[in-house]
Design a protein around this motif. Structure first.
Motif, PDB file in Angstrom:
ATOM      1  N   UNK A  18      33.702  41.812  56.425  1.00  0.00           N
ATOM      2  CA  UNK A  18      34.436  42.883  56.335  1.00  0.00           C
ATOM      3  C   UNK A  18      35.874  42.658  56.102  1.00  0.00           C
ATOM      4  N   UNK A  19      36.532  42.005  56.807  1.00  0.00           N
ATOM      5  CA  UNK A  19      37.966  41.718  56.758  1.00  0.00           C
ATOM      6  C   UNK A  19      38.150  40.846  55.284  1.00  0.00           C
ATOM      7  N   UNK A  20      37.503  40.054  54.608  1.00  0.00           N
ATOM      8  CA  UNK A  20      37.729  39.254  53.608  1.00  0.00           C
ATOM      9  C   UNK A  20      38.152  40.176  52.347  1.00  0.00           C
ATOM     10  N   UNK A  21      37.411  41.283  52.109  1.00  0.00           N
ATOM     11  CA  UNK A  21      37.620  42.014  50.946  1.00  0.00           C
ATOM     12  C   UNK A  21      38.956  43.150  51.362  1.00  0.00           C
ATOM     13  N   UNK A  22      38.848  43.480  52.764  1.00  0.00           N
ATOM     14  CA  UNK A  22      39.871  44.549  53.328  1.00  0.00           C
ATOM     15  C   UNK A  22      41.271  43.986  52.973  1.00  0.00           C
ATOM     16  N   UNK A  23      41.377  42.877  53.834  1.00  0.00           N
ATOM     17  CA  UNK A  23      42.768  42.101  53.759  1.00  0.00           C
ATOM     18  C   UNK A  23      43.182  41.790  52.558  1.00  0.00           C
ATOM     19  N   UNK A  24      42.240  41.386  51.439  1.00  0.00           N
ATOM     20  CA  UNK A  24      42.620  40.949  50.278  1.00  0.00           C
ATOM     21  C   UNK A  24      43.532  41.980  49.547  1.00  0.00           C
ATOM     22  N   UNK A  25      43.210  43.092  49.966  1.00  0.00           N
ATOM     23  CA  UNK A  25      43.973  44.553  49.142  1.00  0.00           C
ATOM     24  C   UNK A  25      45.217  44.413  49.613  1.00  0.00           C
ATOM     25  N   UNK A  81      43.170  51.127  47.960  1.00  0.00           N
ATOM     26  CA  UNK A  81      42.187  50.047  47.770  1.00  0.00           C
ATOM     27  C   UNK A  81      41.755  49.410  49.171  1.00  0.00           C
ATOM     28  N   UNK A  82      42.747  49.416  50.110  1.00  0.00           N
ATOM     29  CA  UNK A  82      42.318  48.975  51.634  1.00  0.00           C
ATOM     30  C   UNK A  82      41.436  50.007  52.165  1.00  0.00           C
ATOM     31  N   UNK A  83      41.718  51.240  51.909  1.00  0.00           N
ATOM     32  CA  UNK A  83      40.607  52.244  52.586  1.00  0.00           C
ATOM     33  C   UNK A  83      39.297  52.078  51.935  1.00  0.00           C
ATOM     34  N   UNK A  84      39.194  51.963  50.618  1.00  0.00           N
ATOM     35  CA  UNK A  84      38.072  51.815  50.030  1.00  0.00           C
ATOM     36  C   UNK A  84      37.198  50.662  50.389  1.00  0.00           C
ATOM     37  N   UNK A  85      37.987  49.695  50.400  1.00  0.00           N
ATOM     38  CA  UNK A  85      37.309  48.418  50.916  1.00  0.00           C
ATOM     39  C   UNK A  85      36.627  48.513  52.292  1.00  0.00           C
TER      40      UNK A  85
END
Length: 127
Positions: A18-25, A81-85
């Motif tokens: 979950x956090x890898x793509x969310x925090x990458x934004x 992007x954060x919300x979508x991810x």
């Protein structure tokens, strides 16, 4: 003022996915990991600033009612992007991206991770 923030998880593998793509934004990447925790930081950070951990006391992780962690976003597009991810990664919506009444440029989105921790991304720049 803050040195780092932690959120608890009952499933470290799921939390990392979950956090890898969310925090990458927001410009954070996974920098450390062991059997009990994952640490995230920006490229210029000398330490991890955001940790996802199994509780040290080995009790189940829970979220705090009234607790929310706000992360800085450089642009409104990063908030989007954060919300979508987060939603794509199994999070739940707690407030779609948009302006909030706190001041004229407070653009934010709110989500909960799969463990129920509440997060937001906020851009305070006019766009």
């Amino acid at each position: 003022m803050l040195l780092y923030v932690t959120v608890g998880t009952n499933d470290l593998e799921r939390a990392g996915a979950f956090y890898d793509p969310v925090l990458a934004t927001l410009g954070f990447r996974r920098q450390r990991q062991d059997d009990t925790e994952i640490g995230y930081g920006g490229d210029l950070d000398v330490r991890c600033r955001f940790w996802v951990t199994k509780p040290f006391n080995r009790e189940p992780a829970t979220f705090g009612n009234g607790t929310s962690i706000a992360l800085t976003a450089e642009t409104r597009a990063a908030v989007d992007a954060f919300h979508a991810a987060a939603l794509a990664g199994g999070g739940t919506d707690e407030g779609a991206p948009g302006l909030r009444p706190f001041h004229p440029n407070f653009y934010a989105a709110y989500v909960r991770d799969p463990d129920g921790n509440k997060l937001s991304a906020v851009c305070e720049r006019p766009e």
